[in-house]
Write a protein that holds these residues in place. Structure first.
Motif, short mmCIF file in Angstrom:
data_model
loop_
_atom_site.label_atom_id
_atom_site.label_comp_id
_atom_site.label_asym_id
_atom_site.label_seq_id
_atom_site.Cartn_x
_atom_site.Cartn_y
_atom_site.Cartn_z
N LYS A 133 0.85 -1.19 0.00
CA LYS A 133 0.00 0.00 0.00
C LYS A 133 0.88 1.24 0.00
O LYS A 133 0.80 2.10 0.87
N GLU A 134 1.77 1.31 -1.00
CA GLU A 134 2.61 2.49 -1.22
C GLU A 134 3.49 2.83 -0.01
O GLU A 134 3.73 4.00 0.29
N ASN A 135 3.95 1.80 0.70
CA ASN A 135 4.89 1.97 1.82
C ASN A 135 4.31 2.80 2.96
O ASN A 135 5.05 3.42 3.74
N ARG A 136 3.01 2.80 3.12
CA ARG A 136 2.39 3.57 4.20
C ARG A 136 2.62 2.89 5.54
O ARG A 136 2.52 1.67 5.67
N ASN A 137 2.93 3.69 6.54
CA ASN A 137 3.27 3.17 7.85
C ASN A 137 2.14 2.34 8.44
O ASN A 137 1.00 2.79 8.53
N ARG A 138 2.45 1.09 8.80
CA ARG A 138 1.54 0.15 9.43
C ARG A 138 0.37 -0.28 8.54
O ARG A 138 -0.51 -1.01 8.98
N ILE A 139 0.35 0.17 7.31
CA ILE A 139 -0.69 -0.22 6.36
C ILE A 139 -0.10 -1.08 5.26
O ILE A 139 -0.78 -1.90 4.66
N SER A 140 1.21 -0.94 5.01
CA SER A 140 1.85 -1.56 3.86
C SER A 140 3.05 -2.40 4.28
O SER A 140 3.69 -2.16 5.31
N CYS A 141 3.37 -3.40 3.43
CA CYS A 141 4.67 -4.06 3.56
C CYS A 141 5.75 -3.09 3.08
O CYS A 141 5.45 -2.05 2.49
N ILE A 142 7.01 -3.41 3.34
CA ILE A 142 8.09 -2.51 2.94
C ILE A 142 8.38 -2.69 1.44
O ILE A 142 8.01 -3.70 0.84
N PRO A 143 9.04 -1.72 0.81
CA PRO A 143 9.36 -1.85 -0.62
C PRO A 143 10.31 -3.01 -0.89
O PRO A 143 11.07 -3.43 -0.02
N GLU A 144 10.26 -3.50 -2.12
CA GLU A 144 11.26 -4.48 -2.54
C GLU A 144 12.63 -3.83 -2.52
O GLU A 144 12.77 -2.61 -2.68
N GLY A 145 13.66 -4.65 -2.33
CA GLY A 145 15.01 -4.10 -2.32
C GLY A 145 15.93 -4.93 -1.45
O GLY A 145 15.54 -5.96 -0.89
N GLU A 146 17.17 -4.49 -1.33
CA GLU A 146 18.17 -5.18 -0.53
C GLU A 146 18.33 -4.48 0.82
O GLU A 146 18.49 -3.26 0.88
#
Length: 305
Positions: A40-53
């Motif tokens: 959910k667009e990296n929203r705090n406590r609403i979304s998983c974290i972005p893909e990446g390392e």
């Protein structure tokens, strides 16, 4: 040592995946399932974290101390736009709070303990989470982790259901400003600091209403909501530092519907010595007051919306 988290299944309420860790020789030394919130667009406590390392570092302080890994950027900073993203134990998507839960296999489960009751809801939950965390802790103090989608040719889907945020509001993590209900079978300890070592300053009963003042991860600072208003004798009210408190010789103070003695109690047993009062009106011998609820810290699992 390198870890890869492959997000395999995206649904309305969660993201399910696989975490694999290999050693320097390329041999798989650990595997488990993962449970996160949807994207959910990296929203705090609403979304998983972005893909990446990222880098996962053993956490030996704060909440989940010695039982979690702190997800950071490769140079040791917080995940952009987020804070305190952890790999930790939990069973339900509402336990994630934006973090990553680990376990072995999925099922729709019901949980009934002395302190917490969750019914089956048709949504898959992750199992054997604490045992999986114990196994992960034996791997090492830190490792790099690559978070990505199973289908690298397509962008990570954004779950568009309009009612997702309403569902999160209803059954998701409590947040500052929410009114919550104590959800226990016996009583809930109200402590003077956000830790089990905190002194117990009161005990709250099941279904008692509280308001969330501050969020300390697993602990919440609350104020007890008390709807009590009436008249008390001014002889038993003491002022200290601009605040007013009940002052008796150990017995409770009666709060009355009218400024006179009689069969007109607002609450049968009165309020105890030391209770804070808010003065609304005052006459020669009587004060119209409302009761100020106590503030303190409670463990967040024992509150519900």
């Amino acid at each position: 040592m390198k870890a890869t988290l492959i997000r395999e299944t995206y649904s309305k309420f969660q993201t399910r995946g696989k975490l694999t860790i290999v050693n320097d020789d390329g041999k798989t030394i650990f595997e488990c399932d993962t449970l996160e919130l949807p994207w959910k667009e990296n929203r705090n406590r609403i979304s998983c974290i972005p893909e990446g390392e990222y880098k996962a570092v053993f956490r030996n302080f704060g909440n989940y101390a010695n039982r979690s890994f702190h997800i950071q950027t490769k140079d040791g900073k917080e995940v952009p736009g987020r804070s305190s993203i952890l790999i930790h134990s939990g069973n339900f998507f509402t336990d994630t709070r934006g973090c990553i839960l680990v376990g072995k296999s999925f099922a729709d489960i019901a949980l009934k303990t002395k302190k917490r009751i969750i019914e089956k809801d048709g949504i898959l939950d992750i199992l054997n989470s604490r045992k999986t965390v114990d196994e992960l802790l034996k791997i090492g103090d830190s490792f790099f982790i690559d978070v990505k989608s199973a289908n690298t040719k397509e962008p990570v889907p954004i779950i568009e259901e309009e009612d997702f945020e309403e569902i999160i509001k209803e059954i998701g993590p409590l947040k500052v400003g929410d009114t919550a209900t104590v959800n226990v079978k016996s009583s809930l300890n109200l402590r003077d600091k956000p830790a089990k070592e905190g002194n117990v300053i009161d005990q709250l009963l099941n279904n008692q209403k509280v308001k969330i003042l501050e969020d300390h991860d697993e602990w919440l600072k609350i104020i007890v909501e008390i709807d009590i208003e009436g008249w008390v004798s001014s002889d038993y009210v003491h002022e200290q530092d601009g605040k007013f408190f009940v002052k008796t010789k150990g017995s409770n103070l009666n709060i009355r519907k009218e400024p006179k003695v009689g069969d007109n109690k607002v609450v049968p047993n009165g309020v105890p010595n030391g209770t804070e009062l808010l003065i609304k009106e005052q006459s020669e011998k009587w004060m119209k007051v409302s009761v100020v609820g106590k503030e303190g810290f409670v463990y967040q699992d024992y509150l519900k919306k």
